[in-house]
Motif scaffolding. Structure first.
Motif, PDB file in Angstrom:
ATOM      1  N   ARG A 290      34.682  24.910  44.520  1.00 20.56           N
ATOM      2  CA  ARG A 290      35.059  25.929  43.978  1.00 20.56           C
ATOM      3  C   ARG A 290      36.426  26.285  44.276  1.00 20.56           C
ATOM      4  O   ARG A 290      37.000  25.998  45.395  1.00 20.56           O
ATOM      5  CB  ARG A 290      34.370  27.161  44.562  1.00 20.56           C
ATOM      6  N   SER A 292      40.372  28.172  42.663  1.00 20.51           N
ATOM      7  CA  SER A 292      41.050  29.211  41.344  1.00 20.51           C
ATOM      8  C   SER A 292      41.741  28.321  40.721  1.00 20.51           C
ATOM      9  O   SER A 292      42.530  27.468  40.736  1.00 20.51           O
ATOM     10  CB  SER A 292      41.918  30.054  42.155  1.00 20.51           C
ATOM     11  N   ARG A 294      43.966  28.428  36.951  1.00 20.77           N
ATOM     12  CA  ARG A 294      44.950  29.342  36.161  1.00 20.77           C
ATOM     13  C   ARG A 294      45.248  28.688  34.812  1.00 20.77           C
ATOM     14  O   ARG A 294      46.012  29.354  34.044  1.00 20.77           O
ATOM     15  CB  ARG A 294      45.797  29.855  36.985  1.00 20.77           C
ATOM     16  N   ALA A 387      50.025  38.516  36.789  1.00 21.64           N
ATOM     17  CA  ALA A 387      49.520  38.319  38.256  1.00 21.64           C
ATOM     18  C   ALA A 387      49.201  36.885  38.693  1.00 21.64           C
ATOM     19  O   ALA A 387      49.004  36.805  39.916  1.00 21.64           O
ATOM     20  CB  ALA A 387      48.052  39.315  38.418  1.00 21.64           C
ATOM     21  N   ALA A 443      40.236  35.270  40.486  1.00 25.04           N
ATOM     22  CA  ALA A 443      40.110  36.732  40.642  1.00 25.04           C
ATOM     23  C   ALA A 443      41.673  37.225  40.590  1.00 25.04           C
ATOM     24  O   ALA A 443      42.583  36.463  41.023  1.00 25.04           O
ATOM     25  CB  ALA A 443      39.647  36.940  42.259  1.00 25.04           C
ATOM     26  N   ILE A 444      41.602  38.312  40.367  1.00 26.47           N
ATOM     27  CA  ILE A 444      43.040  38.873  40.100  1.00 26.47           C
ATOM     28  C   ILE A 444      43.113  40.011  41.141  1.00 26.47           C
ATOM     29  O   ILE A 444      42.230  40.837  41.253  1.00 26.47           O
ATOM     30  CB  ILE A 444      43.110  39.478  38.909  1.00 26.47           C
ATOM     31  N   GLY A 445      44.159  40.242  41.972  1.00 25.97           N
ATOM     32  CA  GLY A 445      44.253  41.136  43.081  1.00 25.97           C
ATOM     33  C   GLY A 445      44.545  42.721  42.659  1.00 25.97           C
ATOM     34  O   GLY A 445      44.276  43.413  43.271  1.00 25.97           O
TER      35      GLY A 445
HETATM   36  C1  LIG Z   1      40.463  39.508  46.046  1.00 26.21           C
HETATM   37  C2  LIG Z   1      41.322  38.427  45.436  1.00 26.21           C
HETATM   38  C3  LIG Z   1      42.269  38.379  44.677  1.00 26.21           C
HETATM   39  C4  LIG Z   1      43.260  37.575  44.113  1.00 26.21           C
HETATM   40  N1  LIG Z   1      44.343  37.725  43.500  1.00 26.21           N
HETATM   41  C5  LIG Z   1      44.708  36.922  42.664  1.00 26.21           C
HETATM   42  C6  LIG Z   1      45.881  37.199  41.904  1.00 26.21           C
HETATM   43  O1  LIG Z   1      46.344  38.207  41.678  1.00 26.21           O
HETATM   44  N2  LIG Z   1      46.602  36.203  41.045  1.00 26.21           N
HETATM   45  C7  LIG Z   1      45.995  34.748  41.368  1.00 26.21           C
HETATM   46  O2  LIG Z   1      46.782  34.008  40.705  1.00 26.21           O
HETATM   47  N3  LIG Z   1      45.150  34.259  42.224  1.00 26.21           N
HETATM   48  C8  LIG Z   1      44.383  35.484  42.948  1.00 26.21           C
HETATM   49  N4  LIG Z   1      43.567  35.448  43.732  1.00 26.21           N
HETATM   50  C9  LIG Z   1      43.010  33.884  44.028  1.00 26.21           C
HETATM   51  C10 LIG Z   1      43.418  33.327  45.332  1.00 26.21           C
HETATM   52  O3  LIG Z   1      44.990  33.055  45.208  1.00 26.21           O
HETATM   53  C11 LIG Z   1      42.975  32.305  45.760  1.00 26.21           C
HETATM   54  O4  LIG Z   1      41.495  32.420  46.030  1.00 26.21           O
HETATM   55  C12 LIG Z   1      43.400  31.660  47.046  1.00 26.21           C
HETATM   56  O5  LIG Z   1      44.844  31.027  46.881  1.00 26.21           O
HETATM   57  C13 LIG Z   1      42.547  30.464  47.593  1.00 26.21           C
HETATM   58  O6  LIG Z   1      42.445  29.271  46.705  1.00 26.21           O
HETATM   59  P1  LIG Z   1      41.173  28.909  45.968  1.00 26.21           P
HETATM   60  O7  LIG Z   1      40.448  30.076  45.281  1.00 26.21           O
HETATM   61  O8  LIG Z   1      41.397  27.895  44.960  1.00 26.21           O
HETATM   62  O9  LIG Z   1      40.276  28.262  47.077  1.00 26.21           O
HETATM   63  C14 LIG Z   1      42.777  36.093  44.111  1.00 26.21           C
HETATM   64  C15 LIG Z   1      41.599  36.065  45.079  1.00 26.21           C
HETATM   65  C16 LIG Z   1      40.795  36.996  45.470  1.00 26.21           C
HETATM   66  C17 LIG Z   1      39.703  36.843  46.431  1.00 26.21           C
END
Ligand SMILES: Cc1cc2nc3c(=O)[nH]c(=O)nc-3n(C[C@H](O)[C@H](O)[C@H](O)COP(=O)(O)O)c2cc1C
Length: 477
Positions: A290, A292, A294, A387, A443-445
């Motif tokens: 798993r 993120s 983009r 974001a 996810a987006i914050g």
């Molecule tokens: C609550 C939450 C908010 C996040 N917000 C953003 C965001 O606004 N933009 C973004 O590019 N990634 C966002 N992410 C992804 C995180 O950047 C990412 O989960 C973190 O860097 C760890 O990387 P991974 O998910 O690849 O393990 C968010 C993740 C979470 C859980």
């Protein structure tokens, strides 16, 4: 003339167990683990009179100690001070500052604490109101509170409010008394003592540099975050916490599943869950892989993939009945099974689903198309794109909106914090499902709750966005 009167908190009860034994019952029973009743043994006649006065209109510490001295003699004074200290630490004592015989401010402890003793504020020392302190109206009273404090202060008339206004900048009691007529310097000094011992004043040493700003830890807390933290956890407040059903019989709770928002419906693909149980990617592989993502493949996500993703993440699996009404089971966990989160799917590019804004019906597993204007939808997608640091335009944006009353109808103090925790649970479930399906999740914050409410046409206070998630086809390796 100014003085400070001590009295028991109005919720303290005294129970005379024997002629020389009194149980002092604390009002902090329900919410505080440090709660305990205090049994006062071998109560002398003078101390019994002191407790009666504390339980009635109160008196100054000097008057109370004089009463013990005259009734019981000097030998009972240590006992008096010992118990007064205990009562104070247990949060049982209220302090009222009197100005010209009338109450100016009353400090009421909200929980037991060992820092509730009255501190002295020097008449020439400069103070400023803490940036965490705030005033609000509650049941016809003006209350001063702060997430740094174990107590609240009732401002009983205009004088208290005027002093608070003066404390927006660093000032000493003597300086304010020279500008403000009608309040003596002595009263202002006592008022400052009250605020100081409720952690509501910021001591400003030479150069007027705030102590609060000087603390690296406190400097990183914003007012709203610290207040939310303090009020949605047990500890420094005495509000009811948890399932209190405070609107039962007064307000109808919203339905377990939101009624369909339109009759322009797209039936979604339903995967074979039994087959997936046998053949799907192993759990640890999903967990370990798993991440993120983009960026997307040129070929957009398909209607079938979107259908499978929503079915595996968020459908209603079962409806069942409890004492508090109907509840559902879904693939992700949710506080009290309230399942307040609604999924709104903004389709930017998806094979065989037209672009637009949809509401997901989790019971019938359908997308209901909403009549949203494109000039309302575009900014939602734009914000998600920004974001991600403009990584790629999301193919799918899923907005998680909360029907707040579903949770607040049942839970007190913790409703909003439960909703945000629920967002985390759903986002992680979506991440895992997307990974198992080889899709690109992120996810987006932060999104825009007003923009959402306008686009969908919801009442901001009844239902608005609390989380976002973007999804698309996995780019080629
Ligand atoms: C609550 C939450 C908010 C996040 N917000 C953003 C965001 O606004 N933009 C973004 O590019 N990634 C966002 N992410 C992804 C995180 O950047 C990412 O989960 C973190 O860097 C760890 O990387 P991974 O998910 O690849 O393990 C968010 C993740 C979470 C859980």
């Amino acid at each position: 003339m100014a003085n400070c009167v001590l009295s028991f908190n109005k919720d303290v009860s005294l129970i005379e167990e024997a002629t020389d034994q009194v149980v002092v019952q604390s009002p902090f029973g329900r919410n505080n683990s440090s709660y305990h009743n205090l049994t006062v043994e071998q109560v002398s006649p003078g101390f019994l009179a002191v407790m009666s006065i504390l339980a009635a209109k109160g008196a100054t510490e000097e008057d109370l100690s004089n009463l013990v001295l005259q009734t019981d003699g000097v030998s009972q004074l240590p006992n008096f001070y010992y118990y007064l200290q205990k009562f104070t630490n247990l949060g049982l004592i209220c302090h009222t500052v009197l100005d010209d015989g009338l109450p100016l401010a009353i400090r009421i402890p909200l929980s037991p604490a060992d820092n509730l003793e009255l501190l002295e504020a020097a008449i020439d020392q400069k103070f400023m109101l803490s940036r965490f302190a705030y005033c609000h109206q509650d049941r016809g009273q003006l209350i001063l509170e702060s997430p740094l404090s174990q107590a609240k202060i009732i401002l009983t008339n205009w004088k208290g409010a005027a002093l608070i206004a003066e404390l927006a900048k660093p000032q000493s009691a003597s300086e304010i008394s020279s500008q403000l007529s009608g309040i003596s310097a002595e009263s202002i000094q006592l008022f400052f003592s009250l605020l100081l011992s409720a952690n509501m004043l910021d001591k400003t040493p030479e150069g007027d540099k705030s102590q609060e700003v000087e603390s690296d830890t406190l400097a990183q807390w914003e007012f709203h975050d610290l207040l939310f933290h303090a009020r949605s956890r047990r500890g420094r407040h005495n509000n009811s916490v948890g399932k209190t059903f405070r609107f039962l019989g007064q307000i109808e709770q919203p339905p377990i599943v939101k009624p369909k928002m339109s009759d322009d419906i797209i039936e979604l693909y339903r995967p074979d869950i039994e087959r997936l149980k046998a053949e799907d990617c192993p759990f640890t592989r999903v967990l370990e892989e798993r991440k993120s993502v983009r960026h997307y493949h040129d070929e957009p996500i398909t209607d079938r993939q979107l259908g499978e993703f929503l079915y595996r993440s968020a459908r209603v699996k079962r409806i069942f009945t409890t004492n508090s009404g109907e509840l559902t089971n879904r693939p992700y966990p949710n506080g009290g099974s309230r399942y307040e989160l609604e999924l709104y799917v903004v389709v930017n590019t998806c094979d065989r689903i037209p672009s637009g804004l949809y509401h997901y019906d989790p019971q019938d597993h359908q997308l209901c198309r909403l009549k949203a204007q494109s000039h309302h939808i575009a900014p939602l997608l734009e914000e998600a794109y920004l974001a991600t640091g403009k990584a790629s335009r999301p193919q799918i944006l899923i907005i998680l909106a909360a029907r707040f009353p579903r949770v607040a109808w049942v839970y007190e103090s913790i409703a909003y914090s439960l909703i945000l925790k629920g967002v985390g649970c759903l986002q992680q479930t979506m991440y895992l499902v997307a990974t198992a399906m080889n899709l690109a999740p992120c996810a987006i914050g932060c999104g825009n709750a007003d923009l959402f409410a306008t686009a969908v046409g919801t009442d901001y206070y009844a239902e608005s966005s609390v989380g976002e998630f973007i999804l698309g086809s996995q780019p080629s390796p």
